[in-house]
Design a protein around this motif. Structure first.
Motif, PDB file in Angstrom:
ATOM      1  N   UNK A 178       0.988  -1.258   0.047  1.00  0.00           N
ATOM      2  CA  UNK A 178       0.188   0.072   0.096  1.00  0.00           C
ATOM      3  C   UNK A 178       0.914   1.286   0.067  1.00  0.00           C
ATOM      4  N   UNK A 179       1.916   1.584   0.722  1.00  0.00           N
ATOM      5  CA  UNK A 179       2.712   2.638   0.978  1.00  0.00           C
ATOM      6  C   UNK A 179       3.456   2.766  -0.296  1.00  0.00           C
ATOM      7  N   UNK A 221      -5.966  27.575  -5.549  1.00  0.00           N
ATOM      8  CA  UNK A 221      -5.140  26.992  -4.493  1.00  0.00           C
ATOM      9  C   UNK A 221      -5.816  25.774  -3.782  1.00  0.00           C
ATOM     10  N   UNK A 222      -5.044  25.168  -3.172  1.00  0.00           N
ATOM     11  CA  UNK A 222      -5.581  24.003  -2.521  1.00  0.00           C
ATOM     12  C   UNK A 222      -6.232  24.532  -1.238  1.00  0.00           C
ATOM     13  N   UNK A 223      -7.269  23.615  -0.783  1.00  0.00           N
ATOM     14  CA  UNK A 223      -8.072  23.957   0.412  1.00  0.00           C
ATOM     15  C   UNK A 223      -7.248  23.789   1.574  1.00  0.00           C
ATOM     16  N   UNK A 224      -7.491  24.159   2.666  1.00  0.00           N
ATOM     17  CA  UNK A 224      -6.695  24.043   3.953  1.00  0.00           C
ATOM     18  C   UNK A 224      -6.688  22.638   4.403  1.00  0.00           C
ATOM     19  N   UNK A 225      -7.659  21.853   4.036  1.00  0.00           N
ATOM     20  CA  UNK A 225      -7.976  20.443   4.239  1.00  0.00           C
ATOM     21  C   UNK A 225      -9.089  19.817   3.600  1.00  0.00           C
ATOM     22  N   UNK A 226      -9.171  18.383   3.747  1.00  0.00           N
ATOM     23  CA  UNK A 226     -10.308  17.803   2.983  1.00  0.00           C
ATOM     24  C   UNK A 226     -10.855  16.750   4.013  1.00  0.00           C
ATOM     25  N   UNK A 227     -11.988  16.433   3.725  1.00  0.00           N
ATOM     26  CA  UNK A 227     -12.681  15.388   4.490  1.00  0.00           C
ATOM     27  C   UNK A 227     -12.209  14.043   4.102  1.00  0.00           C
ATOM     28  N   UNK A 228     -11.736  13.187   5.187  1.00  0.00           N
ATOM     29  CA  UNK A 228     -11.273  11.717   5.229  1.00  0.00           C
ATOM     30  C   UNK A 228     -11.282  11.100   6.543  1.00  0.00           C
ATOM     31  N   UNK A 229     -11.891   9.995   6.371  1.00  0.00           N
ATOM     32  CA  UNK A 229     -12.092   9.123   7.660  1.00  0.00           C
ATOM     33  C   UNK A 229     -10.884   8.714   8.023  1.00  0.00           C
ATOM     34  N   UNK A 230     -11.042   7.888   8.951  1.00  0.00           N
ATOM     35  CA  UNK A 230      -9.766   7.014   9.699  1.00  0.00           C
ATOM     36  C   UNK A 230      -9.094   6.074   8.529  1.00  0.00           C
ATOM     37  N   UNK A 231      -7.816   6.249   8.313  1.00  0.00           N
ATOM     38  CA  UNK A 231      -7.288   5.351   7.211  1.00  0.00           C
ATOM     39  C   UNK A 231      -6.313   4.604   7.850  1.00  0.00           C
ATOM     40  N   UNK A 232      -6.404   4.318   9.036  1.00  0.00           N
ATOM     41  CA  UNK A 232      -5.068   3.553   9.840  1.00  0.00           C
ATOM     42  C   UNK A 232      -4.976   2.146   9.300  1.00  0.00           C
ATOM     43  N   UNK A 233      -6.249   1.697   9.270  1.00  0.00           N
ATOM     44  CA  UNK A 233      -6.201   0.255   8.873  1.00  0.00           C
ATOM     45  C   UNK A 233      -5.809   0.318   7.326  1.00  0.00           C
ATOM     46  N   UNK A 234      -5.365  -0.989   6.843  1.00  0.00           N
ATOM     47  CA  UNK A 234      -4.865  -0.910   5.552  1.00  0.00           C
ATOM     48  C   UNK A 234      -6.160  -0.959   4.473  1.00  0.00           C
ATOM     49  N   UNK A 235      -7.114  -1.652   4.756  1.00  0.00           N
ATOM     50  CA  UNK A 235      -8.234  -1.735   4.078  1.00  0.00           C
ATOM     51  C   UNK A 235      -8.812  -0.530   3.799  1.00  0.00           C
ATOM     52  N   UNK A 246      -7.233   2.332   4.037  1.00  0.00           N
ATOM     53  CA  UNK A 246      -6.263   3.231   3.125  1.00  0.00           C
ATOM     54  C   UNK A 246      -6.354   2.854   1.770  1.00  0.00           C
ATOM     55  N   UNK A 247      -6.937   1.453   1.388  1.00  0.00           N
ATOM     56  CA  UNK A 247      -6.935   1.129   0.117  1.00  0.00           C
ATOM     57  C   UNK A 247      -8.252   1.797  -0.598  1.00  0.00           C
ATOM     58  N   UNK A 248      -9.193   1.633   0.296  1.00  0.00           N
ATOM     59  CA  UNK A 248     -10.417   2.253  -0.301  1.00  0.00           C
ATOM     60  C   UNK A 248     -10.350   3.649  -0.565  1.00  0.00           C
ATOM     61  N   UNK A 249      -9.444   4.481   0.470  1.00  0.00           N
ATOM     62  CA  UNK A 249      -9.487   6.025   0.144  1.00  0.00           C
ATOM     63  C   UNK A 249      -8.565   6.261  -1.060  1.00  0.00           C
ATOM     64  N   UNK A 250      -7.615   5.247  -1.285  1.00  0.00           N
ATOM     65  CA  UNK A 250      -6.670   5.622  -2.504  1.00  0.00           C
ATOM     66  C   UNK A 250      -7.544   5.240  -3.815  1.00  0.00           C
ATOM     67  N   UNK A 251      -8.344   4.155  -3.871  1.00  0.00           N
ATOM     68  CA  UNK A 251      -9.182   3.738  -4.715  1.00  0.00           C
ATOM     69  C   UNK A 251     -10.283   4.909  -5.228  1.00  0.00           C
TER      70      UNK A 251
END
Length: 142
Positions: A35-36, A66-80, A82-87
């Protein structure tokens, strides 16, 4: 060549978001994981796409959003997760580049087609599944 900057601005905004999400996912992914490695490669490719878009907008006399200061993202500490967010990043990027293809001509369109294909391929890296392009499902059923 395109003269309407709106599709290019939308694409650069999408790339800003992609870089933010991929940066977070990469930071949370286990070291020495597939994943990394994949997220790091995707990050570099999206950064190059963003830089190309910024240069193109600037060359056309515009000021890139310009880029926004931040974007909405849930917890991606689990690999599954992380894969879902990257997808999701690659799916959204593909949709943005498909729109850019529809609204550009010449070298801008050629570049957008390449970006669209690359996003589609990266979806497979992140456990996506191949899909039929819109409008071709009737052909597949023959």
């Amino acid at each position: 060549m395109t003269t309407d900057l709106t599709p290019l601005q939308t694409a650069v905004a999408g790339e800003h978001a992609a870089l933010w999400v991929l940066g977070v996912v990469g930071a949370q992914a286990p070291e020495d994981s597939t994943l990394r490695e994949r997220v790091t490669t995707a990050y570099r490719l999206h950064r190059a796409q963003r830089d190309h878009l910024i240069a193109r907008i600037t060359a056309l006399g515009g000021t890139p959003v310009p880029a926004e200061p931040g974007y909405m993202l849930g917890d991606v500490s689990a690999q599954t997760a992380g894969y879902a967010a990257a997808l999701e990043v690659e799916q959204k990027a593909a949709a943005i580049y498909a729109d850019l293809v529809a609204h550009t001509t010449g070298s801008d369109r050629s570049w957008a087609v390449t970006a669209l294909v690359e996003c589609s391929i990266r979806q497979l890296w992140f456990r996506g599944s191949p899909e039929i392009f819109p409008g071709t499902s009737e052909l597949a059923n023959r």
